[in-house]
Design an enzyme around this catalytic site. Structure first.
Site, short mmCIF file in Angstrom:
data_model
loop_
_atom_site.label_atom_id
_atom_site.label_comp_id
_atom_site.label_asym_id
_atom_site.label_seq_id
_atom_site.Cartn_x
_atom_site.Cartn_y
_atom_site.Cartn_z
N ASP A 145 29.82 -39.97 -0.16
CA ASP A 145 30.98 -39.39 -0.82
C ASP A 145 31.23 -37.93 -0.43
O ASP A 145 32.31 -37.41 -0.65
CB ASP A 145 30.82 -39.47 -2.35
N ASP B 89 27.95 -36.18 4.26
CA ASP B 89 27.72 -37.57 4.68
C ASP B 89 28.57 -37.95 5.89
O ASP B 89 28.36 -39.02 6.48
CB ASP B 89 28.03 -38.54 3.53
N ASP C 221 24.00 -43.03 0.23
CA ASP C 221 23.77 -41.74 -0.40
C ASP C 221 23.55 -41.96 -1.89
O ASP C 221 24.08 -42.92 -2.46
CB ASP C 221 25.00 -40.85 -0.15
#
Length: 955
Positions: free
Chosen positions: A694, A698, A420
């Protein structure tokens, strides 16, 4: 997904609660819990991996369906009836009804229940005074609506871990061996001598079981303590609101980066989201496990652990060795029995059997059992557990918390890392990195540079700049409990506030120096925010900030390098436009600040002017990359493809199969896009996938991946709960460290397996051939278990303590289908095994003559000499196994104190076994010459191992 939900649940939208729908989804998707198992003998690994992938997909479908679509189409029930127990407690709405209203953002149902004020009445609370202090009512409220606490599952006891360890197939086979050995021993030699072999096997089994169970139990206690700290969350609730200009950041829950405006038309606040701007009163409707956050956490905690790539490979190795050993045992037993039958036929006593014949048959079975004991790699489960546990402890020192033990090695097999961006590659903390004040461009990413900017800006301009930053904002500067200064607000506001503070500004002093007369909140259409201030003396001034092109177009003057206000001519306009383009080309978010002097008595009801401003300056803001990212992360390379999420999800399956191998960047991706990419990489392309993230958005991808890594500081609770490894310092370079340790664990276990198989191959062939030729085995079960279980386990610990090095990162990852036992390993195993086998057979054939052994005790002395030589062959082979390809095996050996200690302990206990444990281990004390020969035979294996490494093989 949407059509499936609408089709299958069209009839239950009204009649069933969200929990009913969630349960139905679980039933449809086959949402079952897979208990943790370690090393299992199975021939069908492919089907199990496919089932594991399907279960991961089902878990995501459940989460996605349950928490994004369940309430999307719910309509209010005209015949809603308050449950009796709820009504009796003094409430007029139940927890499920009010929960579904908020989670589904159901305005129709809210209207049906009379709006926020009526909901408050039904919940027996007040929108101004809050809850009553009636303890009885509070207790009933908690019973019916729950408490604001995460309900953890009950921890497993130590004996549960013991039971799980006993389920290992290797240990089960050994248990049968121990039982048979006890029966044979007691029948032939009585108590206690006849029980030595059987009890020795039992003791070895108990050692493995209790060490493994203790390791797992201690790990579970450590994680439970960490979870207690991790789950100390002050507020997790779903709410209704009354207020104005409230901006909510829902990115941690939905993945959407754009803030959401909460107002009368959308009066819903969800747990786990953040308030960026505005003020409001909140009516809490759902707490704890009834919130979206609570349900998602509970859902993600369900389901078992899948086997890691290394476990799958080791299962294959163990299965193969077990089958080979069983075949050798059966053949050996058959040969010995055939010899007995042949002898009895020659004697003409085929149908005459005595008690001695029956004991002889049992002895043959004992020999076969001993061969099985040799073949089964009983040290392997404990060795792998110790290796992974050691790596986990070392990784903790490197700021990586391993939540699942097997994750230590999985990262070493990773062939794809999906990361990410926001919060993982970047800090998720917007910062002013460049500015153009008084027509001069300056890089201000470092605090020292920003503070030096003060001396370069005219004082009058600096005052204007600070006045604009600290007054024309929706953010705040506060002092936290620890006395540290902290900025609050939107990412853009906090970036500007920190820039102002770095210039020496005082937030509160600037606020007190001017009176705020009018505020024009940020308008997404006009793309600007403005305020009107009343200055000392009654003067009025307007400040405006927003999209650079729009604000610059509203300016007709600019402050030059001397701090003078001058007309904005063509040259100045071109300079500022070039600056904006330059900042934008560097991926910076640009913002223009401007002001205007107003006439005294500016009417409050009049709109803030849209033109006639003076440009103060332009700033470039970005979310900086984390330390180590630039050095470690090559994102887009030649031949790579960058694609946006909306385009990705529109592609057909055929197009995806062509695109996915080339995709390196996927922008504006939703949680479903991330999950789809990871799922295809794992199942279709057979990649071992690591995912770093985070946010709550996700979580599905983290859960789907072979290994998930979450940020420990910036990461949300749901992300950390879904991850296998938590990066405690949020440093991207720590991810590389995790990969290094993973590859180191994989390589170290390869070294151990090479070492283990050499022992097993030699012992197996020696005992098999000896049993077939002489009718007895020179190495007893207890001796072999000392070699396999005790010494090999210590050897595994020694080899597992080798730290990672940079050379590991230059090798290609092993992947899911890579051969665990490489050609290099086979070369070393077969060469060393041949040497040891020839030496032992030479001793067995010529040992008595060489050492002058005769008499009744000569066989015991020779077998002890063979056992001692065999053990020292393994001691020196352990040193040679430190490197599978390099000849220099002594480099850094003294730095590894564990390795030295293990070797020392092995030699010490070998002396004890030979000299003092004769009755238990079937040994007898040796002379000095016999000790010297045993050690020298072992030492000769080292130059032979060095010579083997010079033979080239395909890797």
């Amino acid at each position: 997904m949407k059509s499936l939900l609408n089709e299958d649940f069209g009839a239950v939208k009204v009649k069933h609660s969200p929990e009913d729908v969630l349960q139905r989804w679980r039933n449809i998707c086959g949402f079952v819990k897979n208990p943790k198992r370690r090393f299992r003998f199975t021939a069908n690994l492919e089907k199990r991996n496919q089932a594991a992938a399907m279960r991961r997909t089902n878990q995501f479908l459940v989460s996605k369906a349950a928490f994004q679509f369940i309430h999307a189409g719910m309509q209010p029930s005209d015949d809603y009836i308050v449950p009796g127990e709820v009504k009796a407690a003094g409430f007029s709405i139940c927890a499920d009804e009010v929960g579904s209203l908020v989670e589904g953002h159901d305005l129709a149902k809210l209207k049906y229940h009379g709006g926020v004020a009526t909901i408050a009445d039904k919940l027996s609370t007040c929108t101004t005074a809050g809850l009553t202090t009636d303890s009885d009512l509070l207790n009933r409220r908690q019973e019916l609506f729950g408490i604001n606490k995460f309900i953890e599952s009950e921890g497993r006891s130590f004996w549960v871990f013991v039971w799980e360890s006993l389920q290992d197939m290797t240990l089960m086979i050994l248990g049968v061996c121990a039982f048979v050995s006890l029966i044979v021993g007691l029948a032939m030699e009585g108590w206690p001598k006849g029980a030595h072999d059987g009890l020795g096997i039992v003791a070895s089994i108990l050692l493995v079981v209790f060490v493994t169970a203790t390791s797992d139990y201690r790990q579970s206690l450590q994680f439970r303590d960490l979870d207690k700290e991790k789950k100390k969350i002050d507020i997790q609730m779903d709410s209704l609101f009354q207020g104005f200009s409230v901006v909510i950041d829902e990115s941690s829950l939905t993945g959407e980066s754009e803030p959401v405006m909460v107002n009368v038309d959308n009066p819903f606040l969800m747990s786990g989201t953040k308030v960026q701007d505005g003020s409001c009163k909140m009516l809490v409707t759902t707490v704890g496990m009834r919130t979206q956050w609570g349900k998602l956490m509970a859902t993600l905690s369900e389901g078992g652990e899948d086997e890691t790539p290394l476990q799958v490979k080791l299962n294959g190795v163990a299965t193969l060795i077990g089958k080979v050993g069983l075949c050798f045992a059966v053949v050996t037993f058959a040969v010995l029995v055939q010899k007995m039958f042949g002898r009895k036929m020659q004697e003409g006593m085929l149908w005459s059997w005595s008690g001695d014949d029956a004991l002889g048959m049992l002895e043959y079975f004992a020999i076969a059992v001993t061969i099985v004991v040799v073949a089964v790699p009983e040290g392997l489960p404990l060795a792998v557990t110790l290796s992974l546990a050691f790596a986990m402890k070392k990784m903790m020192n490197d700021k990586a918390l391993v939540r699942h033990l097997a994750a230590c090695e999985t990262m070493g097999s990773a062939t794809s890392i999906c990361s990410d961006k926001t919060g993982t590659l970047t800090t998720n903390h917007m910062t002013v990195v460049k500015s153009c004040i008084c027509m001069n461009i300056k890089e201000v990413s470092k605090a020292s540079v920003a503070s030096s900017l003060c001396s370069e800006i005219p004082l009058s301009t600096l005052k204007l700049l600070l006045q604009s930053i600290f007054n024309n904002t929706g953010g705040e500067v506060v002092i936290d409990k620890e006395g540290k200064r902290k900025t609050l607000g939107t990412p853009t506001d906090t970036a500007l506030l920190e820039f102002g503070l770095s210039l020496g500004g005082d937030f509160q002093a600037e606020r007190n120096a001017a009176k705020l007369v009018k505020v024009e909140p940020f308008n997404s259409v006009k793309k600007r925010m403005g305020v009107v201030l009343e200055l000392p003396g009654g003067r009025m001034r307007a400040h405006c900030k927003g999209a650079s092109e729009i604000i610059l177009a509203a300016c007709d003057k600019v402050i030059n390098s001397n701090g003078e206000v001058v007309p904005l001519n063509e040259a100045s306009v071109n300079h500022l436009k070039d600056t904006i383009e330059q900042f934008a080309s560097e991926a910076l978010r640009t913002l223009c600040l401007a002001y205007m002097e107003l006439e005294n008595g500016f009417p409050v009801d009049k709109a803030i002017p849209s033109s006639g401003y003076t440009c103060i300056g332009i700033v470039g803001i970005k979310d900086p990359v984390r330390p180590g990212v630039k050095e470690e992360c090559g994102i887009l390379t030649d031949g790579g493809i960058a694609i946006e999420g909306p385009d990705f999800r529109e592609k057909s399956l055929k197009e995806l199969l062509e695109l996915i191998p080339k995709i390196q960047v996927m922008a504006r991706s939703s949680p479903l896009d991330k999950h789809t990419l990871v799922r295809h990489l794992r199942t279709t392309f057979d990649e071992v996938v690591a995912v770093t993230g985070d946010g709550t958005n996700d979580a599905p991808a983290l859960h789907e991946a072979d290994i998930g890594l979450a940020m420990g500081i910036a990461g949300t609770e749901v992300a950390k709960e879904s991850a296998d490894v938590i990066i405690l310092d949020d440093n991207f370079s720590t991810i590389v460290t995790v990969a290094k340790w993973g590859r180191s664990v994989y390589t170290n276990i390869q070294k151990f397996v090479q070492f283990q198989l050499t022992v097993n191959v030699v012992a197996l062939i020696v005992n098999f051939s000896s049993a077939c030729l002489t009718g007895s085995a020179p190495l007893t079960a207890v001796q072999l278990l000392w070699v396999n279980m005790i010494m090999d386990t210590l050897g595994a610990l020694a080899l597992a303590t080798e730290p990672p090095n940079d050379e590991l990162m230059k090798r290609d990852p092993v992947g899911r289908r890579g051969n665990f036992i490489s050609n290099v390993m086979w070369r070393n195993i077969l060469g060393q095994s041949l040497y040891q086998f020839l030496v032992i057979w030479f001793l067995q054939a010529k040992g008595k003559a060489i050492f002058g052994l005769d008499g009744s005790g000569s066989d015991l002395v020779l077998n002890t000499l063979i056992f001692n030589s065999f053990v020292f062959c393994q001691v020196f082979n352990e040193i040679s196994s430190r490197e599978m390809e390099k000849i220099d095996v002594f480099k850094g050996i003294l730095d590894n104190y564990v390795f030295v200690a293990v070797l020392s302990c092995t030699v010490f206990f070998q002396i004890i076994i030979i000299e003092y444990l004769g009755a238990f281990a079937n040994t007898t004390p040796l002379t000095f010459a016999q000790w010297f020969v045993s050690i020298f035979i072992g030492f000769l294996g080292m130059p032979i191992a060095a010579g083997l490494k010079m033979i080239p093989v395909d890797t």
